[in-house]
Design a protein around this motif. Structure first.
Motif, PDB file in Angstrom:
ATOM      1  N   TYR A  48       0.831  -1.209   0.000  1.00 28.60           N
ATOM      2  CA  TYR A  48       0.000   0.000   0.000  1.00 28.60           C
ATOM      3  C   TYR A  48       0.867   1.262   0.000  1.00 28.60           C
ATOM      4  O   TYR A  48       0.548   2.252  -0.673  1.00 28.60           O
ATOM      5  CB  TYR A  48      -0.931   0.009   1.209  1.00 28.60           C
ATOM      6  N   LEU A  49       1.951   1.251   0.761  1.00 30.19           N
ATOM      7  CA  LEU A  49       2.841   2.405   0.794  1.00 30.19           C
ATOM      8  C   LEU A  49       3.476   2.626  -0.574  1.00 30.19           C
ATOM      9  O   LEU A  49       3.608   3.768  -1.034  1.00 30.19           O
ATOM     10  CB  LEU A  49       3.916   2.202   1.858  1.00 30.19           C
ATOM     11  N   THR A  50       3.861   1.535  -1.231  1.00 30.52           N
ATOM     12  CA  THR A  50       4.409   1.635  -2.586  1.00 30.52           C
ATOM     13  C   THR A  50       3.386   2.252  -3.530  1.00 30.52           C
ATOM     14  O   THR A  50       3.714   3.134  -4.338  1.00 30.52           O
ATOM     15  CB  THR A  50       4.818   0.241  -3.105  1.00 30.52           C
ATOM     16  N   PHE A  51       2.149   1.796  -3.438  1.00 26.17           N
ATOM     17  CA  PHE A  51       1.076   2.350  -4.277  1.00 26.17           C
ATOM     18  C   PHE A  51       0.897   3.847  -4.010  1.00 26.17           C
ATOM     19  O   PHE A  51       0.754   4.649  -4.947  1.00 26.17           O
ATOM     20  CB  PHE A  51      -0.224   1.603  -4.009  1.00 26.17           C
ATOM     21  N   ALA A  52       0.908   4.220  -2.722  1.00 23.18           N
ATOM     22  CA  ALA A  52       0.716   5.623  -2.374  1.00 23.18           C
ATOM     23  C   ALA A  52       1.825   6.510  -2.941  1.00 23.18           C
ATOM     24  O   ALA A  52       1.566   7.590  -3.477  1.00 23.18           O
ATOM     25  CB  ALA A  52       0.640   5.775  -0.854  1.00 23.18           C
ATOM     26  N   LEU A  53       3.067   6.045  -2.839  1.00 29.91           N
ATOM     27  CA  LEU A  53       4.192   6.854  -3.304  1.00 29.91           C
ATOM     28  C   LEU A  53       4.276   6.904  -4.828  1.00 29.91           C
ATOM     29  O   LEU A  53       4.505   7.970  -5.410  1.00 29.91           O
ATOM     30  CB  LEU A  53       5.496   6.294  -2.734  1.00 29.91           C
ATOM     31  N   VAL A  54       4.087   5.746  -5.468  1.00 23.99           N
ATOM     32  CA  VAL A  54       4.306   5.667  -6.916  1.00 23.99           C
ATOM     33  C   VAL A  54       3.096   6.149  -7.705  1.00 23.99           C
ATOM     34  O   VAL A  54       3.224   6.933  -8.657  1.00 23.99           O
ATOM     35  CB  VAL A  54       4.671   4.218  -7.325  1.00 23.99           C
ATOM     36  N   VAL A  55       1.907   5.690  -7.325  1.00 19.43           N
ATOM     37  CA  VAL A  55       0.710   6.011  -8.102  1.00 19.43           C
ATOM     38  C   VAL A  55       0.075   7.323  -7.631  1.00 19.43           C
ATOM     39  O   VAL A  55      -0.196   8.214  -8.436  1.00 19.43           O
ATOM     40  CB  VAL A  55      -0.308   4.857  -8.028  1.00 19.43           C
ATOM     41  N   ALA A  56      -0.161   7.430  -6.331  1.00 18.09           N
ATOM     42  CA  ALA A  56      -0.847   8.626  -5.823  1.00 18.09           C
ATOM     43  C   ALA A  56       0.033   9.867  -5.849  1.00 18.09           C
ATOM     44  O   ALA A  56      -0.438  10.971  -6.151  1.00 18.09           O
ATOM     45  CB  ALA A  56      -1.346   8.357  -4.403  1.00 18.09           C
ATOM     46  N   MET A  57       1.335   9.706  -5.537  1.00 20.20           N
ATOM     47  CA  MET A  57       2.220  10.860  -5.455  1.00 20.20           C
ATOM     48  C   MET A  57       3.136  11.010  -6.669  1.00 20.20           C
ATOM     49  O   MET A  57       3.838  12.014  -6.794  1.00 20.20           O
ATOM     50  CB  MET A  57       3.055  10.768  -4.169  1.00 20.20           C
ATOM     51  N   GLY A  58       3.171  10.010  -7.537  1.00 16.14           N
ATOM     52  CA  GLY A  58       3.926  10.118  -8.771  1.00 16.14           C
ATOM     53  C   GLY A  58       5.422   9.895  -8.660  1.00 16.14           C
ATOM     54  O   GLY A  58       6.178  10.295  -9.540  1.00 16.14           O
ATOM     55  N   TRP A  59       5.874   9.232  -7.600  1.00 14.94           N
ATOM     56  CA  TRP A  59       7.302   8.966  -7.451  1.00 14.94           C
ATOM     57  C   TRP A  59       7.730   7.858  -8.406  1.00 14.94           C
ATOM     58  O   TRP A  59       6.939   6.999  -8.783  1.00 14.94           O
ATOM     59  CB  TRP A  59       7.607   8.513  -6.034  1.00 14.94           C
ATOM     60  N   ASN A  60       8.999   7.879  -8.769  1.00 16.06           N
ATOM     61  CA  ASN A  60       9.583   6.758  -9.496  1.00 16.06           C
ATOM     62  C   ASN A  60       9.755   5.592  -8.534  1.00 16.06           C
ATOM     63  O   ASN A  60      10.104   5.786  -7.368  1.00 16.06           O
ATOM     64  CB  ASN A  60      10.932   7.164 -10.100  1.00 16.06           C
ATOM     65  N   LEU A  61       9.525   4.371  -9.028  1.00 16.02           N
ATOM     66  CA  LEU A  61       9.618   3.191  -8.162  1.00 16.02           C
ATOM     67  C   LEU A  61      11.005   3.051  -7.546  1.00 16.02           C
ATOM     68  O   LEU A  61      11.140   2.638  -6.384  1.00 16.02           O
ATOM     69  CB  LEU A  61       9.268   1.932  -8.966  1.00 16.02           C
ATOM     70  N   LEU A  62      12.043   3.399  -8.301  1.00 18.64           N
ATOM     71  CA  LEU A  62      13.408   3.289  -7.778  1.00 18.64           C
ATOM     72  C   LEU A  62      13.641   4.267  -6.628  1.00 18.64           C
ATOM     73  O   LEU A  62      14.413   3.987  -5.709  1.00 18.64           O
ATOM     74  CB  LEU A  62      14.418   3.546  -8.897  1.00 18.64           C
TER      75      LEU A  62
END
Length: 287
Positions: A48-62
């Motif tokens: 869920y944290l990964t989803f929040a950072l990458v999808v909701a906030m637009g961060w790069n996965l790396l």
């Protein structure tokens, strides 16, 4: 033949992700003697944290990856200090019930807050494929396999060849004797939880790019991880790794050539037979 190799390679990826969960679980059990039923929810929280950072906030996965891993390690530290340390001398039953309560509380909270209206998933940032002996694997699966095995190898090396590893083995063998010899047992417990939950965080991060994210994401990996720990030998990182990879391959082959619904049942039948043959696991009971 090529189809079987393809299923086997995909099974190695699945097994490597199971291993990430299992080695953390076996480390906690080997050192603290806690059957950590809450370990699976850390996989879910990381997803869920990964989803929040990458999808909701637009961060790069790396960029998000180290944040997720560190955040989960800190959650493990909080859990050890707030829940398990106060119950340290209350016996294994109290610790087991505490772990179960944490699992139910966190999973129920996520289910209430997020619900299951739609499946969340994180897109992997790299496309393409790699050909291995005539079998094609996506770059995503290759990277997941390499990262999971590398993290496991680093842990196995650290347990055998570092000061922390020697202290960890001493505490796992006899915590009272370790304390008398000058080892800070509380420090070892703290770092075992940090490392174990960080590995669960890495597993959740990788799983978020493969499967839909729900509050129950960690249940299947946790169930398989417990089986891996038991068959691999309680507290054995090497045993958990060998058994986890083997189970991943077997499950993938069974699902590919048989039925997905039957693959898990057959895998656990194999585990049952293995335990009858070797009740102490393939590697005994050592970290």
């Amino acid at each position: 033949m090529g189809l079987a190799v393809g299923y086997a390679l995909n099974g190695l990826v699945l097994g490597a992700l199971y291993v990430l969960v299992a080695v953390g679980l076996t480390l906690v059990f080997g050192v603290l003697r806690i059957p950590h039923f809450a370990h699976g929810v850390f996989v879910m929280v990381a997803a869920y944290l990964t989803f929040a950072l990458v999808v909701a906030m637009g961060w790069n996965l790396l960029v998000a990856a180290p944040v997720v891993i560190v955040a989960l390690g800190l959650l493990g530290l909080v859990l050890e200090r707030v829940v398990y340390r106060p119950l340290g001398r209350s016996g294994e039953l109290a610790l087991m019930l505490a772990a179960f309560a944490v699992n139910q509380f966190v999973q129920g909270g996520f289910q209430k807050f997020f619900g299951q209206e739609y499946a969340r998933q994180v897109s992997f940032p790299l496309d393409g494929s790699v050909s291995l002996g005539g079998v094609t694997l996506s770059v995503q699966r290759v990277i997941a396999l390499v990262v999971a095995l590398a993290a496991t190898a680093v842990l196995a090396w650290a347990v055998r060849h570092t000061k922390f590893g020697r202290a960890t083995r001493a505490v796992a063998e006899d915590p009272d004797a370790a304390r008398i010899s000058g080892i800070n047992v509380d420090w070892v417990h703290r770092w075992v939880f940090v490392i174990a939950t960080a590995l669960a965080g890495l597993a959740g991060l990788l799983l978020a790019t493969f499967v839909p994210i729900t509050p129950f994401l960690g249940d299947q990996p946790l169930l398989v991880a417990f089986a891996i720990v038991v068959v691999g030998g309680m507290g054995s990182v090497v045993g958990a790794t060998v058994v986890g990879l083997a189970l991943g391959v077997v499950e993938s082959l069974l699902a590919g050539f048989g039925s997905q619904s039957w693959s898990s049942a057959v895998v656990f039948l194999i585990i049952f037979v293995a335990l009858i043959a070797r009740p102490n696991g393939v590697q005994g009971a050592r970290v």
